[in-house]
Design a protein around this motif. Sequence first.
Motif, PDB file in Angstrom:
ATOM      1  N   THR A  61      -2.538  26.599  -0.177  1.00 52.31           N
ATOM      2  CA  THR A  61      -2.848  25.535  -1.136  1.00 52.31           C
ATOM      3  C   THR A  61      -1.966  25.547  -2.380  1.00 52.31           C
ATOM      4  N   ARG A  62      -1.320  26.652  -2.678  1.00 54.53           N
ATOM      5  CA  ARG A  62      -0.346  26.700  -3.782  1.00 54.53           C
ATOM      6  C   ARG A  62       0.888  27.423  -3.247  1.00 54.53           C
ATOM      7  N   SER A  63       1.847  26.626  -2.822  1.00 52.95           N
ATOM      8  CA  SER A  63       2.967  27.174  -2.048  1.00 52.95           C
ATOM      9  C   SER A  63       3.985  27.932  -2.883  1.00 52.95           C
ATOM     10  N   SER A  66       3.979  32.066  -8.288  1.00 52.66           N
ATOM     11  CA  SER A  66       3.904  32.272  -9.736  1.00 52.66           C
ATOM     12  C   SER A  66       2.708  33.163  -9.997  1.00 52.66           C
ATOM     13  N   ASN A  69      -0.358  31.028  -9.601  1.00 50.65           N
ATOM     14  CA  ASN A  69      -0.660  30.521  -8.254  1.00 50.65           C
ATOM     15  C   ASN A  69      -1.091  31.604  -7.284  1.00 50.65           C
ATOM     16  N   PRO A 223       5.583  21.163   0.010  1.00 52.20           N
ATOM     17  CA  PRO A 223       5.055  21.707  -1.242  1.00 52.20           C
ATOM     18  C   PRO A 223       3.577  21.384  -1.425  1.00 52.20           C
ATOM     19  N   THR A 224       2.827  22.339  -1.961  1.00 53.22           N
ATOM     20  CA  THR A 224       1.411  22.140  -2.265  1.00 53.22           C
ATOM     21  C   THR A 224       1.134  22.622  -3.683  1.00 53.22           C
ATOM     22  N   SER A 225       0.118  22.046  -4.307  1.00 50.89           N
ATOM     23  CA  SER A 225      -0.204  22.439  -5.690  1.00 50.89           C
ATOM     24  C   SER A 225      -1.702  22.360  -5.948  1.00 50.89           C
ATOM     25  N   GLY A 226      -2.501  22.889  -5.030  1.00 55.79           N
ATOM     26  CA  GLY A 226      -3.941  22.931  -5.225  1.00 55.79           C
ATOM     27  C   GLY A 226      -4.752  22.576  -4.006  1.00 55.79           C
TER      28      GLY A 226
END
Length: 385
Positions: A61-63, A66, A69, A223-226
């Motif tokens: 879910t957060r590729s 960081s 993340n 890409p994923t961000s959540g």
Amino acid sequence: MGYNPTLKPLTSILTSQRSTTGTYVNAAGQIATAAIDTARIDWSEGTAALLIEAAATNLITRSAASSANWTNQSATLTNKTDAAFGVFPGLLVASTGSASDRAQAAGVLHAGATDYTVTAWYASGTSAQIALQVSLASPATSIKVSGAPGALAVSGTVSGGTVSGVTNRALGGGRYSVSVTYRVTAAVTLSWGMGPNSATVGETMTAYAMQLETGTTATSYIPTSGTTVTRAADICSLDVTPLGLAAGFTIAVKGTVFGTAGVSGIVANFDSGAYDNRQIIVLNSTGSGLGAQAFAGGVSQASTFTAYTPGTPFAAAMRVGPNVFRYVLNASVGADDTSVDFVPPTILRIGGSLASQIPARLRLKSVLLYPALVSDAALTALGTV
């Protein structure tokens, strides 16, 4: 060959459809994004090719790596600003004294007896080693690939599942990717992590991103961000009615097909608007043969398959018409079939058919279509890499 073709870029003549954006590697080696319904010209293998892929979902879910993340598993984490491949800031992962120290992506529920492929992008650091691993105490599950950057392999004992393949790629500038295809025995939630595989305090590596998808083929970065994100399938087509193919035609394609999405993966499909009337070049469902077939009224008219290893370059040529069928793959010439019912096609579909059958990943370097039946010698030349 008796016909002088006009060469045009594939993207200038094909109609491209994809209901989402999609990434690809551009000529500069950067990860770029193509808009909805825009063809992707991919340079991931060092040369330009039309990229066709089946639908795929990044389950992580957060590729992008960081400290916000991903979870810290006993390492020292420092956010970076590398802009690797044009998109990844990077996360420096330093050992605090254990080879298992790592940064870990969010967990994903896995189904038992199902193929998954995880891909990780990373850079070498002060450590001579890299590790990509998952470890769970209950139910006991452990998979680890480690080694020198660009040369990771299964290490230790795999428990709670099996690994069927590891693919390393050197991407230049001390940056790499590794893909691992595996299964777990029973349903379980697993979290993949990356680290320097070092017990020396302070030794480092850089984690960039991770992708987890079902199937045995690694596809382009999503890409994923959540939340999980799905990239829709690519569909490319060409109206061939103006060519007048009633007397037959010859098709020659060159490229690389990397696998199927669980069913046969069609490279090129000609049809009359009805699935029952088609002439195709297709990778079989097991990925072991790349062949050609002709159907009329739903009845098989001709079929030839030649052994093929997914991920290797191919040159395929098919000559087909009324009572004419012959296929050549990588200079291997099939038998001539002179008993073929032929329904002239009106459309060419690249990477799929009316019944879907899109390859998991296809890089197509060229398509030559001749509205004529070429000679045996010309057909063999067209079907040679």
